[in-house]
Design an enzyme around this catalytic site. Structure first.
Site, mmCIF file in Angstrom:
data_model
loop_
_atom_site.group_PDB
_atom_site.id
_atom_site.type_symbol
_atom_site.label_atom_id
_atom_site.label_comp_id
_atom_site.label_asym_id
_atom_site.label_seq_id
_atom_site.Cartn_x
_atom_site.Cartn_y
_atom_site.Cartn_z
ATOM 1 N N ARG A 218 0.851 -1.183 0.000
ATOM 2 C CA ARG A 218 0.000 0.000 0.000
ATOM 3 C C ARG A 218 0.896 1.246 0.000
ATOM 4 O O ARG A 218 1.953 1.257 0.627
ATOM 5 C CB ARG A 218 -0.924 0.025 1.225
ATOM 6 C CG ARG A 218 -2.056 -0.982 1.161
ATOM 7 C CD ARG A 218 -3.075 -0.613 0.094
ATOM 8 N NE ARG A 218 -4.234 -1.490 0.080
ATOM 9 C CZ ARG A 218 -4.353 -2.566 -0.699
ATOM 10 N NH1 ARG A 218 -3.352 -2.892 -1.516
ATOM 11 N NH2 ARG A 218 -5.450 -3.305 -0.666
ATOM 12 N N ASP A 242 3.840 0.101 -7.405
ATOM 13 C CA ASP A 242 2.539 -0.213 -7.988
ATOM 14 C C ASP A 242 1.424 0.447 -7.181
ATOM 15 O O ASP A 242 0.275 0.447 -7.603
ATOM 16 C CB ASP A 242 2.304 -1.725 -8.041
ATOM 17 C CG ASP A 242 1.054 -2.081 -8.836
ATOM 18 O OD1 ASP A 242 0.958 -1.628 -10.000
ATOM 19 O OD2 ASP A 242 0.179 -2.786 -8.312
ATOM 20 N N GLU A 247 -3.997 7.663 -4.497
ATOM 21 C CA GLU A 247 -4.212 6.984 -5.768
ATOM 22 C C GLU A 247 -5.505 7.503 -6.392
ATOM 23 O O GLU A 247 -6.522 7.548 -5.694
ATOM 24 C CB GLU A 247 -4.314 5.465 -5.581
ATOM 25 C CG GLU A 247 -3.001 4.814 -5.246
ATOM 26 C CD GLU A 247 -3.086 3.294 -5.238
ATOM 27 O OE1 GLU A 247 -4.109 2.729 -5.703
ATOM 28 O OE2 GLU A 247 -2.134 2.662 -4.766
ATOM 29 N N HIS A 266 -1.378 0.545 -9.990
ATOM 30 C CA HIS A 266 -2.031 -0.487 -9.167
ATOM 31 C C HIS A 266 -2.574 -1.608 -10.058
ATOM 32 O O HIS A 266 -3.749 -1.982 -9.976
ATOM 33 C CB HIS A 266 -3.148 0.123 -8.313
ATOM 34 C CG HIS A 266 -3.373 -0.641 -7.037
ATOM 35 N ND1 HIS A 266 -3.702 -0.050 -5.845
ATOM 36 C CD2 HIS A 266 -3.317 -1.977 -6.768
ATOM 37 C CE1 HIS A 266 -3.840 -0.959 -4.901
ATOM 38 N NE2 HIS A 266 -3.611 -2.145 -5.441
#
Length: 305
Positions: A218, A242, A247, A266
């Protein structure tokens, strides 16, 4: 145990057919379900309302491994049996974590943008000292993949219970000790009050000069300002992310501008990868509960994972 299943937002036909083949009735929220299955990734829909109106619901299956989005609902209904997808997506996410590690070590972002031959560069993963933070399926998969490169791998987790395949396992209170001189730091942990921003300037400074960071856990595990500073200064050779905080990562964020930071949106586990893996987890847990066996991926509402 569970035979009347409500699916949020709706069930793909193979999932519905699989549940029905196991003897379940797939029902609406107003038809007294005894189990609720959430299939929409990172969405809560009206789950809290459904649980409030259906005290007979015994089991709730969540679609993701990281479940911080559902924390409030978990704490409100701790008496329900909660299961997550932890471990279900370990193979593709671990693969992506390895990809980001290798890309950071080899400077692939800069080479992908290059329009001339350039100088040689990059280092090999073989023989490096790696630290993997996490204890779930993704962390275990990254340990397995790193060990194929003759690395030394230390796992940092909540307890010192050894993680299979790791050379060393230490508890989180020994994080700084584990980071000292490490060449690779991989993050595959859940976000909890104890892990949020666990990697900051102080922790990054402990890594070997020219180390790399890979994050498929995360974004909130890392202090992004500290990460930008370490990448700009050359303390870190590179990073592969990622996940970010927030986000999507907004345009103009300093991380986008860095040639030694590769960011993927992601997508370590795409929808095409996730759907069959989640279906497999749901069907396995329904069968286990039907047959009186313990389910997989049980969530501890107090711990949040």
């Amino acid at each position: 145990m569970t035979s009347r299943i409500h699916i949020l937002p709706e069930g793909e036909q193979e999932l519905v057919s699989g549940l029905e083949a196991q003897g379940a009735d797939v029902v609406g929220a107003d038809e007294r379900p005894t189990g609720v299955v959430v299939t929409g990734m990172f969405k809560s829909f009206n789950l809290e309302e459904i649980l409030e109106q259906n005290p007979q619901v015994e089991w709730v299956q969540l679609p993701s491994a990281g479940i911080e989005k559902y924390g409030k609902i978990l704490r409100r209904f701790p008496e329900r049996l909660w299961t997550s997808a932890k471990g279900s997506y370990a193979a593709p996410v671990g693969e992506h974590g390895l990809l980001l590690t290798l890309a950071a070590l080899r400077g692939l972002k800069a080479r992908a943008k290059a329009t001339s031959w350039g100088a040689e560069g990059g280092i090999s993963l073989n023989g490096l000292r790696c630290v993997v933070i996490g204890a779930g399926g993704v962390a275990a998969e990254m340990v397995r993949l790193y060990k194929a490169f003759d690395t030394h791998v230390t796992v940092v987790r909540r307890t010192e219970t050894p993680l299979e395949g790791a050379d060393r396992t230490v508890s989180q209170d020994r994080l700084e000790e584990a980071l000292e001189g490490a060449d690779v730091l991989a993050l595959a942990a859940a976000v909890t009050p104890a892990t949020e921003k666990m990697i900051g300037a102080e922790q990054l400074a402990l890594l070997a000069d020219g180390a790399v960071v890979s994050n498929v856990g995360r974004g909130r595990l890392i202090d992004h300002d500290a990460l930008v500073g370490a990448l700009r200064s050359g303390k870190l050779r590179g990073a592969g992310l990622d996940v970010t905080e927030p986000e999507p990562l907004p345009e103009g964020h300093p991380l986008w501008e860095l040639e030694n930071c590769l960011i993927t949106p992601h997508t370590a586990d795409t929808k095409a990868m996730v759907v069959p893996l989640l279906r497999e987890r749901i069907l396995e847990n329904h069968r286990r509960l039907r047959d009186g066996e313990p389910p997989v991926g049980v969530v501890d509402p107090a711990q949040g994972y």
